[in-house]
Design a protein around this motif. Structure first.
Motif, PDB file in Angstrom:
ATOM      1  N   VAL A   5       0.850  -1.190   0.000  1.00  0.00           N
ATOM      2  CA  VAL A   5       0.000   0.000   0.000  1.00  0.00           C
ATOM      3  C   VAL A   5       0.882   1.235   0.000  1.00  0.00           C
ATOM      4  O   VAL A   5       1.658   1.454   0.940  1.00  0.00           O
ATOM      5  N   GLU A   6       0.742   2.044  -1.057  1.00  0.00           N
ATOM      6  CA  GLU A   6       1.539   3.251  -1.215  1.00  0.00           C
ATOM      7  C   GLU A   6       0.776   4.461  -0.694  1.00  0.00           C
ATOM      8  O   GLU A   6      -0.452   4.483  -0.680  1.00  0.00           O
ATOM      9  N   SER A  21       5.679   6.507   0.613  1.00  0.00           N
ATOM     10  CA  SER A  21       5.828   5.364   1.513  1.00  0.00           C
ATOM     11  C   SER A  21       5.103   4.166   0.924  1.00  0.00           C
ATOM     12  O   SER A  21       4.104   4.322   0.219  1.00  0.00           O
ATOM     13  N   CYS A  22       5.601   2.985   1.233  1.00  0.00           N
ATOM     14  CA  CYS A  22       4.953   1.756   0.784  1.00  0.00           C
ATOM     15  C   CYS A  22       5.117   0.714   1.880  1.00  0.00           C
ATOM     16  O   CYS A  22       6.242   0.342   2.214  1.00  0.00           O
ATOM     17  N   ALA A  23       4.004   0.258   2.413  1.00  0.00           N
ATOM     18  CA  ALA A  23       4.029  -0.724   3.491  1.00  0.00           C
ATOM     19  C   ALA A  23       3.504  -2.064   2.996  1.00  0.00           C
ATOM     20  O   ALA A  23       2.448  -2.134   2.352  1.00  0.00           O
ATOM     21  N   ALA A  24       4.246  -3.114   3.313  1.00  0.00           N
ATOM     22  CA  ALA A  24       3.841  -4.469   2.965  1.00  0.00           C
ATOM     23  C   ALA A  24       3.118  -5.099   4.148  1.00  0.00           C
ATOM     24  O   ALA A  24       3.557  -4.976   5.288  1.00  0.00           O
ATOM     25  N   ASN A  76       8.430  -3.281   7.539  1.00  0.00           N
ATOM     26  CA  ASN A  76       8.202  -3.770   6.178  1.00  0.00           C
ATOM     27  C   ASN A  76       7.800  -2.638   5.247  1.00  0.00           C
ATOM     28  O   ASN A  76       6.868  -2.773   4.435  1.00  0.00           O
ATOM     29  N   THR A  77       8.504  -1.534   5.363  1.00  0.00           N
ATOM     30  CA  THR A  77       8.150  -0.316   4.641  1.00  0.00           C
ATOM     31  C   THR A  77       9.357   0.220   3.886  1.00  0.00           C
ATOM     32  O   THR A  77      10.475   0.208   4.405  1.00  0.00           O
ATOM     33  N   VAL A  78       9.093   0.695   2.676  1.00  0.00           N
ATOM     34  CA  VAL A  78      10.113   1.356   1.871  1.00  0.00           C
ATOM     35  C   VAL A  78       9.664   2.784   1.604  1.00  0.00           C
ATOM     36  O   VAL A  78       8.462   3.051   1.469  1.00  0.00           O
ATOM     37  N   TYR A  79      10.630   3.690   1.561  1.00  0.00           N
ATOM     38  CA  TYR A  79      10.354   5.108   1.375  1.00  0.00           C
ATOM     39  C   TYR A  79      11.103   5.619   0.156  1.00  0.00           C
ATOM     40  O   TYR A  79      12.148   5.091  -0.215  1.00  0.00           O
ATOM     41  N   LEU A  80      10.566   6.693  -0.435  1.00  0.00           N
ATOM     42  CA  LEU A  80      11.270   7.379  -1.508  1.00  0.00           C
ATOM     43  C   LEU A  80      11.163   8.880  -1.248  1.00  0.00           C
ATOM     44  O   LEU A  80      10.075   9.451  -1.363  1.00  0.00           O
TER      45      LEU A  80
END
Length: 119
Positions: A5-6, A21-24, A76-80
């Motif tokens: 989910v972005e 943000s993107c959380a798995a 479990n999150t990636v950021y840009l």
């Protein structure tokens, strides 16, 4: 089932900044590489940045020095982080992750978030 989910897209003026943000979520053992891709109207989906599980990043030449990818493995999150945005950065940004399931590794995509850079 695994979901990505972005959040964080929107409209920004040239030179401005945005943070995606993107959380798995779901049931899985671990996440390997995570990344961001983008697709402008009428164009193919292109790599923006990826980050390995050990935090090692890679960037497309077009965003080097302006964008920074990071991740929080505990969440479990990636950021840009996107700085010095240009009109040509306008696109739908998609999160990507390689997830380890019981049956093996599988690639997942988020639904996309719109980023528009315009005055």
């Amino acid at each position: 089932q695994v979901q990505l989910v972005e959040s964080g897209g929107g409209l920004v003026q040239p030179g401005g900044s945005l943070r995606l943000s993107c959380a798995a979520s779901g049931s899985f053992f671990s996440i390997n590489a995570m990344g961001w891709y983008r697709q402008a109207p009428g164009k193919q989906r292109d790599l923006v940045a990826t980050i390995a599980s050990d935090g090692n990043p890679t960037y497309a030449d077009s965003v080097k020095g302006r964008f920074a990818i990071s991740r929080d493995n505990a969440k479990n999150t990636v950021y840009l982080q996107m700085n010095s945005l240009k009109p040509e950065d306008t696109a739908v940004y998609y999160c990507n992750a390689y997830v380890r399931l019981w049956a093996g590794w599988k690639e997942y995509w988020g639904q996309g978030t719109q980023v528009t850079v315009s005055s």
